[in-house]
Each structure stands twice: as C-alpha cells, then as structure tokens.
Scaffold this motif. Structure first.
Motif, PDB file in Angstrom:
ATOM      1  N   UNK A  89       0.875  -1.168   0.000  1.00 15.05           N
ATOM      2  CA  UNK A  89       0.000   0.000   0.000  1.00 15.05           C
ATOM      3  C   UNK A  89       0.913   1.218   0.000  1.00 15.05           C
ATOM      4  N   UNK A  90       0.675   2.135  -0.921  1.00 14.57           N
ATOM      5  CA  UNK A  90       1.518   3.321  -1.029  1.00 14.57           C
ATOM      6  C   UNK A  90       0.716   4.572  -0.695  1.00 14.57           C
ATOM      7  N   UNK A  91       1.400   5.519  -0.066  1.00 17.39           N
ATOM      8  CA  UNK A  91       0.829   6.837   0.192  1.00 17.39           C
ATOM      9  C   UNK A  91       1.498   7.833  -0.750  1.00 17.39           C
ATOM     10  N   UNK A  92       0.675   8.535  -1.535  1.00 19.45           N
ATOM     11  CA  UNK A  92       1.171   9.497  -2.511  1.00 19.45           C
ATOM     12  C   UNK A  92       0.882  10.913  -2.025  1.00 19.45           C
ATOM     13  N   UNK A  93       1.894  11.756  -2.019  1.00 17.60           N
ATOM     14  CA  UNK A  93       1.723  13.170  -1.693  1.00 17.60           C
ATOM     15  C   UNK A  93       1.274  13.888  -2.957  1.00 17.60           C
ATOM     16  N   UNK A  94       0.064  14.414  -2.941  1.00 17.76           N
ATOM     17  CA  UNK A  94      -0.495  15.044  -4.132  1.00 17.76           C
ATOM     18  C   UNK A  94       0.057  16.444  -4.371  1.00 17.76           C
ATOM     19  N   UNK A  95       0.815  16.954  -3.422  1.00 16.60           N
ATOM     20  CA  UNK A  95       1.504  18.231  -3.652  1.00 16.60           C
ATOM     21  C   UNK A  95       2.862  18.007  -4.312  1.00 16.60           C
ATOM     22  N   UNK A  96       3.506  16.902  -3.975  1.00 16.84           N
ATOM     23  CA  UNK A  96       4.802  16.570  -4.578  1.00 16.84           C
ATOM     24  C   UNK A  96       4.660  15.609  -5.754  1.00 16.84           C
ATOM     25  N   UNK A  97       3.464  14.977  -5.868  1.00 15.91           N
ATOM     26  CA  UNK A  97       3.227  13.981  -6.919  1.00 15.91           C
ATOM     27  C   UNK A  97       4.256  12.854  -6.845  1.00 15.91           C
ATOM     28  N   UNK A  98       4.471  12.364  -5.637  1.00 13.55           N
ATOM     29  CA  UNK A  98       5.455  11.306  -5.424  1.00 13.55           C
ATOM     30  C   UNK A  98       5.020  10.453  -4.241  1.00 13.55           C
ATOM     31  N   UNK A  99       5.440   9.176  -4.217  1.00 13.39           N
ATOM     32  CA  UNK A  99       5.133   8.330  -3.058  1.00 13.39           C
ATOM     33  C   UNK A  99       6.007   8.725  -1.876  1.00 13.39           C
ATOM     34  N   UNK A 100       5.411   8.801  -0.700  1.00 12.71           N
ATOM     35  CA  UNK A 100       6.166   9.197   0.493  1.00 12.71           C
ATOM     36  C   UNK A 100       6.179   8.108   1.563  1.00 12.71           C
ATOM     37  N   UNK A 101       5.282   7.131   1.492  1.00 13.19           N
ATOM     38  CA  UNK A 101       5.268   6.056   2.486  1.00 13.19           C
ATOM     39  C   UNK A 101       4.851   4.751   1.815  1.00 13.19           C
ATOM     40  N   UNK A 102       5.464   3.673   2.267  1.00 12.90           N
ATOM     41  CA  UNK A 102       5.049   2.325   1.874  1.00 12.90           C
ATOM     42  C   UNK A 102       4.621   1.566   3.124  1.00 12.90           C
ATOM     43  N   UNK A 103       3.540   0.825   3.007  1.00 17.87           N
ATOM     44  CA  UNK A 103       3.014   0.059   4.139  1.00 17.87           C
ATOM     45  C   UNK A 103       3.238  -1.428   3.847  1.00 17.87           C
TER      46      UNK A 103
END
Length: 417
Positions: free
Chosen positions: A175-189
């Motif tokens: 499961x990935x968390x994407x920062x919509x301000x940076x348009x990049x993944x910031x966390x992996x679960x």
C-alpha cells in the motif's frame, strides 16, 4: 407527510404509525406481524384504544386491514387504504436515464480502480493492470499526470478529504501513500503476505484499512506506517473494505461469500452476513443513510447498519457476474458486470429502471467488454467506469429525454423492512 393541523388527531396518529412501518412492507405477504412489531403496537395501544380502528395485535394482517376501506379518508380526501398501499409497496422513484458522454484512453491494461477528487470534483485518478496511476482532468478528460511506483497491477485507490494524500493498493503486496503536492510516493506500508486488493481511509481517525489475498484486514497508522490492528475472520481473499465514522467502522466482503461488519475496539466480527451464495465482489456505502449494498453473481442486496439486517433485494436476475457497485445521493445504485452490462437501480425499492451494454471500443474483442470499477462524481450527476478494453468512460444523466423504463415487478424486488 401531509399536515393535519390538529383537525383529526386520530388520523394523524394513524398516518404517523404507518409511516413508521412503511419500510417493513414485506409483511403484506406474511400471515402475522412479527413479535417485535407487535411490541411497538402495544406501546401505542393506549393512544389508539379510545376508538380502536386498528386493533391488529394477534391478528393476521388481512384481518387488521378490514377497517381501512375507501370510505375512511383523511382531511386531504385521500383514502387511508390507498395511502397505506403506497406506503407498503414502496413504489420506485423516477430517475433520469444515463447515456455515454466521453471515452478516455491512455492505459495499457485493464482499468481496475477509480478515485474521485473528494474536495473540488475537478480531477479523478485511475489505476490499471499496467502498474501505473493516471490523474485526469474531469472536465476535459485530458491526462494531467502519470504516477509510477508499483511493480504490479494497481487494484484500488482512495483520496483523502483531510490530507493531500492518495493511497493505492497493488498486487505487489504494497500500500503506497502518494503526496499530491509533490506527486510522489512518500510512504510504503509493508505487512500483507500477498496482493492487496482494496484500501480505504477512516473518515475521522488517522487510519487506513487494507485487505487482499491473505484474507485479513489490516489497519495502519498513516504517519508511523505501523499495522495497529489485524482483523481475522474471512476464509478467502477479501475484495473490498470500507470505513465508516460510526460502528461498524470497518465493513469487508470476500470470496468466502460473506460480508463482515467489524467491532474495531474488540478487533473481532460484529456481524457475519451470510445471505450471498457466491463470492461477494464489492460493497458500496450509501452517502446519505447508514446502509451498505453488496453484490455477488446475479445478486445485489442492501443492509441496514449497524445491525446488518437485510433492507432490499434488488432485481438483479440475469445480471451476470457483478464486479462493481456505487451509489449516489439521489438513491441511484449502479452495478457493472463482467459482460459489459450497466444496470441502474432505485436504491430504496430495488427496481432496475435501466440496463444496457457498454460501448465496445474499436479493435477490442467481445470478451473485452467487462466493467471492473466505477465511481460517481461528487454531484452524483456523472458516472465514471473503468473497463477491460483499457478505456475509461464517463456517463451522464439526461434530464429532458424520455426513455423506456424497465417494468417494475414488486414481487421480484423485496421492499424495505
């Protein structure tokens, strides 16, 4: 509800009484009222004892309705018998027809999931078997952004209303968390033992729920990336999980034919719903009332929460294998099937008022007409579908056109109780 302005308190009481049990209209097919409804009648009996026109305790329903004839009318002139029949039959509302508005292409694989911008309704994201997530402008249908990071197909997406985050679930066990301000993944679960099929955000807590092929529901702390609770109870892969702000806060459905509502505090099932006979492929929470719909092969039902009691059987015969459900605030329930059939239902009565096949894309095979995912926009006036021909289609309601509505059979669709 009509107002009686105190002219006839008895008629007002009668009207209020039958309004309360209109959701239980299936009782017209029963010989006797159930015990819990008789208890409610007993509580009201002192109010009605003076004239006693509805002494229905311990009587068959047909006998109880004898005083309701066409000579008994309210102050508006409507027969109480006619009024009661309207209440128990739960006739379907009229809804506008749907038609294709736009076709969007860009993915190289099946479009498995759709997530709408929950704040401004300006964009939506799609996930595909090609392992990418694409973000589209909702008005123009143009591609805004492609997000890469998963190494296998993306199975589910959800966008947070409270954070600038989007979460994705994939067959690569992440499961990935994407920062919509940076348009990049910031966390992996990390933690699932196999592919992750579904993910959802808790509406009030900083938690996400995910589930998949390993048959467990995991709740993750968004910031620490730790799995704080693991819910064990399903016996087969889990296809969908939803979060609600009140108990049951977690609802899941599985290939083991069950829908489970979970007690989050005790970390155990609150209710196991076993009415379906085949794999339950999707669930949809109603945006305006505390109920949920679930779908299986040729079978769609809705459930009253929190107790998980059956509300409605939908007219879903010959609908094929239903992959996806969604419901809007106007009580329109959409079901998309493996054979490309789009079906639209009145949520309260279960009546299927429109059904047709999706438009087949040029060059695609007949077998590539399945509908895998769907989502209404925030207004409920547009529907987005993801399909096996790799296309995304946007459907809209027509407000000025007439169409041949499918006939309603109240026997096929059980009324609310």
């Amino acid at each position: 509800m009509d107002s009686y302005d105190g002219e006839n308190p008895l008629l007002r009481e009668i009207d209020d009484f039958y309004s309360e049990i209109r959701w239980n209209n299936q009782f017209k097919y029963m010989g006797k009222l159930p015990s819990y409804l008789e208890d409610q009648i007993n509580e009201r009996k002192p109010i009605l004892e003076q004239n006693d026109p509805f002494d229905i305790q311990e009587k068959p329903l047909s006998t109880a309705l004898i005083p309701l004839d066409n000579t008994t009318r309210d102050v508006a002139g409507e027969s109480l018998l006619d009024r009661y029949q309207k209440l128990i039959t739960q006739e379907p509302r009229k809804h506008n027809p749907w038609k294709l508005s736009k076709v969007i292409n860009g993915h190289l694989g099946w479009v498995r999931c759709i997530a709408m911008d929950p704040v401004d309704n300006e964009w939506f994201a799609t996930g595909s078997n090609d392992s990418t997530i694409k973000v589209w402008d909702f008005a123009s249908g143009k591609l805004k952004l492609t997000l890469s990071g998963h190494v296998m197909g993306v199975r589910d997406l959800v966008v947070s209303k409270r954070h600038p985050y989007m979460f994705s679930a994939s067959e690569d066990k992440l499961v990935k968390c994407w920062d919509l301000e940076k348009n990049a993944p910031i966390r992996d679960y990390f933690g699932h033992l196999s592919g992750v099929h579904t993910v959802d955000i808790h509406p009030t807590l900083s938690l996400i729920a995910s589930a998949g092929r390993d048959s467990v529901v995991k709740l993750w702390d968004i910031r620490s990336k730790k799995a704080v609770i693991t819910l064990v109870g399903h016996k087969s892969p889990i296809n969908s999980v939803k979060c609600t702000p009140a108990d049951p806060q977690i609802i899941s459905c599985s290939n083991d034919t069950t829908v489970i509502t979970w007690d989050l505090v005790a970390a155990k099932p609150m209710k196991v719903i076993t009415h379906h006979r085949k794999a339950v492929r999707d669930i949809a929470v109603h945006p305006g009332e505390f109920s949920v719909a679930s779908c299986s092969t040729n079978d769609i039902r809705s459930w009253k929460l929190p107790e998980g009691s059956l509300l409605t059987n939908f007219e879903s015969q010959n609908s094929g294998i239903i992959n996806t459900l969604c419901v809007n605030q106007d009580d329109v329930l959409f079901a998309g099937a493996d054979d490309g059939t789009l079906s639209f239902y009145d949520y309260r009565s279960g009546h299927k008022y429109q059904s047709f096949k999706t438009k087949q894309m040029p060059g695609s095979l007949e077998s590539e007409r399945g509908i895998l995912s769907s989502s209404f926009d925030m207004t409920g006036l547009r529907l987005i579908t993801g399909e096996t021909d790799k296309s995304i289609k946007i459907w809209k309601q027509e407000f000025d056109s007439e169409f041949e509505e499918l006939p309603w059979n109240p026997i096929l669709s059980s009324q609310r109780f």
